[in-house]
Enzyme design. Structure first.
Site, PDB file in Angstrom:
ATOM      1  N   GLY A   1       0.791  -1.224   0.000  1.00 45.13           N
ATOM      2  CA  GLY A   1       0.000   0.000   0.000  1.00 45.13           C
ATOM      3  C   GLY A   1       0.821   1.271   0.000  1.00 45.13           C
ATOM      4  N   HIS A   2       2.131   1.158   0.071  1.00 45.88           N
ATOM      5  CA  HIS A   2       2.989   2.356   0.196  1.00 45.88           C
ATOM      6  C   HIS A   2       4.122   2.296  -0.821  1.00 45.88           C
ATOM      7  CE1 HIS A   2       5.568   5.411   2.190  1.00 45.88           C
ATOM      8  NE2 HIS A   2       4.438   5.850   2.670  1.00 45.88           N
ATOM      9  N   PHE A   3       3.984   2.542  -1.972  1.00 43.92           N
ATOM     10  CA  PHE A   3       2.805   2.909  -2.736  1.00 43.92           C
ATOM     11  C   PHE A   3       2.667   1.908  -3.868  1.00 43.92           C
ATOM     12  CE2 PHE A   3       4.321   6.865  -0.839  1.00 43.92           C
ATOM     13  CZ  PHE A   3       3.164   7.347  -0.261  1.00 43.92           C
TER      14      PHE A   3
ATOM     15  N   LEU B   1       7.892   2.207  -1.399  1.00 43.16           N
ATOM     16  CA  LEU B   1       8.847   2.942  -0.568  1.00 43.16           C
ATOM     17  C   LEU B   1       8.635   2.566   0.887  1.00 43.16           C
ATOM     18  CD1 LEU B   1       8.306   6.572  -1.946  1.00 43.16           C
ATOM     19  CD2 LEU B   1      10.144   5.006  -2.558  1.00 43.16           C
TER      20      LEU B   1
END
Length: 147
Positions: free
Chosen positions: A48-50, A55
């Site tokens: 989810g990041h990203f 990252l």
């Protein structure tokens, strides 16, 4: 990693899913330490990041620094380990870079002060040859007979 360094790292209370130190490279008990962490591409938070641009979140860089500061503080031969030691304050933190899967962090922490159940530390993180985080951390344990 020497058995002594492995024991110090094993004292971290975090389970493997939330441990951001793979290897303890140096330890001057109670004073300073250096550790490494390699960001693996399958870390759950990267989904989810990203999406499409993974990252390591900056807050997890701070967590890695706090974990190392805790290892350093808890290894101090002049002080009994503090029960329930946790990150309780962050000051002067600057995050100036990013970490992508496959990169290795070098985390440094130095204990600069202790008062009762409080530990003050300075920390930094480097990746790809550049400093990407600096900050001051406060850790606190359960109040009591710890000195």
């Amino acid at each position: 990693m020497t058995p002594e360094l492995a024991r110090a790292l094993a004292a971290l209370p975090h389970s493997p899913e939330f441990r951001f130190l793979d290897r303890l490279v140096e330890l001057e008990p109670g004073r300073r330490g250096v550790a490494e962490y390699t960001l693996r591409g399958d870390a759950p938070f990267l989904r989810g990041h990203f999406p499409g641009e993974p990252l390591m979140p900056g807050v997890l860089l701070l967590e890695a620094a706090a974990q190392l500061a805790g290892v350093v503080a808890q290894s101090d031969p002049a002080h009994a380990p503090l029960p329930g030691l946790k990150l309780t304050a962050v000051r002067q933190a600057k995050i100036t870079g990013t970490v992508r899967p496959g990169e290795t962090l070098t985390v440094r922490a130095e204990v600069v002060g202790r008062l009762g159940h409080l530990v003050q530390a300075r920390a930094s993180v480097r990746a790809g040859g550049a400093e990407i985080l600096v900050g001051e951390l406060t850790l606190s344990g359960a109040a009591g007979d710890s000195d």
